[in-house]
Design a protein around this motif. Structure first.
Motif, mmCIF file in Angstrom:
data_model
loop_
_atom_site.group_PDB
_atom_site.id
_atom_site.type_symbol
_atom_site.label_atom_id
_atom_site.label_comp_id
_atom_site.label_asym_id
_atom_site.label_seq_id
_atom_site.Cartn_x
_atom_site.Cartn_y
_atom_site.Cartn_z
ATOM 1 N N LEU A 138 -10.454 1.226 -6.438
ATOM 2 C CA LEU A 138 -9.360 1.267 -5.469
ATOM 3 C C LEU A 138 -9.895 1.431 -4.050
ATOM 4 C CD1 LEU A 138 -6.850 3.648 -7.315
ATOM 5 C CD2 LEU A 138 -6.882 1.139 -7.312
ATOM 6 N N ALA A 154 -1.290 2.999 -9.327
ATOM 7 C CA ALA A 154 -2.280 1.917 -9.407
ATOM 8 C C ALA A 154 -1.974 0.984 -10.568
ATOM 9 C CB ALA A 154 -3.680 2.500 -9.548
ATOM 10 N N GLN A 211 -3.348 -1.282 -4.870
ATOM 11 C CA GLN A 211 -4.809 -1.220 -4.797
ATOM 12 C C GLN A 211 -5.321 -0.390 -3.638
ATOM 13 O OE1 GLN A 211 -7.150 -2.796 -7.047
ATOM 14 N NE2 GLN A 211 -5.221 -2.689 -8.195
ATOM 15 N N THR A 212 -4.431 -0.016 -2.717
ATOM 16 C CA THR A 212 -4.851 0.710 -1.515
ATOM 17 C C THR A 212 -4.004 1.956 -1.330
ATOM 18 O OG1 THR A 212 -5.592 -1.317 -0.441
ATOM 19 C CG2 THR A 212 -5.146 0.578 0.985
ATOM 20 N N THR A 234 0.835 -1.199 0.000
ATOM 21 C CA THR A 234 0.000 0.000 0.000
ATOM 22 C C THR A 234 0.871 1.250 0.000
ATOM 23 O OG1 THR A 234 -0.155 0.161 2.423
ATOM 24 C CG2 THR A 234 -1.738 -1.282 1.303
#
Length: 332
Positions: free
Chosen positions: A203, A158, A163-164, A134
């Protein structure tokens, strides 16, 4: 080794000199479900220093994420491997810290200016570990004035597989403001982060910055995937006692302050047995009674007596003795 999904719905921010393993152990006495973060650890400190000192943590701290500071993809990949080896639940790249230290090393918030470096770093880290990778970042730095630049940063990272994103809703001024001022002076732009979630619905977007109460957290959670609380979790830690119920839907009532300290006492005792400093073991508890009768006595006792070499559990008992029973036993 735990590979469970990290519960980003509520997390406690990584804070240098604050969220060490003692602080995290204390926070676990308040909430079992919030995601906890380490202090930022640089790649150099891990690859060339005492790994155990930086990486060791207790089983009760899960879910817990390791935050890394660095800009070299290969070094970050090696450290991501270490995060998995040591049993962390997530590895996070710091793209938001504005301190002189990170500026001299061209990492932290500086990375907002080089999204391609962040993308390569994320790609390398994801190739080295099964853990979620992340990124925590600002909405911009210095010359970056537009929402479009923020979007471009997120889109680039991304695409590399992140994804975070945990978004501190303030710019960072690398020239002209101190780290403390950078936490307070640049205006909060929650609207930018909300817009970001709308533009990147696939996301996980977690909001950080200026959140002081669970009421505020719940309001933001009507649109954000998660909230991250920083200084409030340290200055008024008892707010964490209601996180499991209010944020995660647990049915158990929140613990009283007396119950919290009863849970933490064995950890302090074990630390003292290992020869650790009473002050360092207990400093994260100083705000437990903030705004309550007895708070001044508690803080003064720990501050004045806790630095002594022979300080032990008797100092903790003396500090708690000055707090009224109605405060120690209240659940509201």
């Amino acid at each position: 080794m735990s590979l469970r999904p990290a519960p980003h719905r509520f997390s406690v921010a990584p804070m240098l000199d604050w969220t060490d393993r003692h602080c995290r152990a204390f926070h676990r006495c308040l909430t079992t479900q919030a995601l906890l973060y380490t202090e930022m650890v640089t790649t150099g400190a891990l690859l060339h220093g005492d790994q155990a000192r930086h990486l060791d943590f207790g089983d009760t701290e899960h879910p817990v994420a390791l935050q890394l500071g660095g800009s070299d993809p290969q070094a970050l990949a090696e450290c991501a491997t270490l995060a998995e080896k040591w049993g962390y639940d997530e590895v996070n790249l710091n793209c938001g810290c504005p301190s002189d230290r990170v500026q001299s090393g061209a990492f932290g918030a500086c990375l907002m200016g080089t999204p391609d470096v962040v993308a390569r770093s994320v790609e390398a880290m994801r190739g080295a570990t099964q853990l979620p990778v992340t990124v925590k970042h600002r909405i911009g730095i210095d010359h970056q004035e537009s929402y479009e630049e923020l979007c471009a940063f997120v889109a680039t990272v991304a695409e590399a597989g992140c994804q975070t994103f945990i978004v501190h809703a303030r710019k960072a001024w690398l020239r002209g403001l101190s780290p403390k001022e950078n936490r307070e002076i640049p205006p909060l732009r929650y609207d930018w982060v909300q817009r970001l979630k709308g533009d990147f619905p696939e996301l996980t977007i977690s909001l950080n910055g200026g959140i002081l109460t669970l009421d505020e957290a719940q309001e933001h959670l009507t649109w954000a995937d998660g909230v991250m609380v920083g200084r409030a979790a340290y200055q008024t830690p008892y707010l964490l006692a209601d996180v499991d119920r209010r944020i995660f839907g647990a049915e158990t009532p929140r613990a009283t302050r007396r119950e919290v300290m009863a849970r933490f006492r064995p950890y302090v005792a074990a630390g003292l047995e290992r020869g650790e400093s009473f002050h360092h073991l207990t400093k994260s508890t100083l705000g437990l009674f903030a705004g309550q009768p007895g708070a001044r006595h508690y803080k003064r006792t720990l501050s004045e007596l806790g630095h002594r070499k022979d300080a032990g559990l008797d100092v903790l008992d003396q500090a708690l003795a000055g707090v009224p029973d109605e405060v120690l036993d209240a659940r509201d």
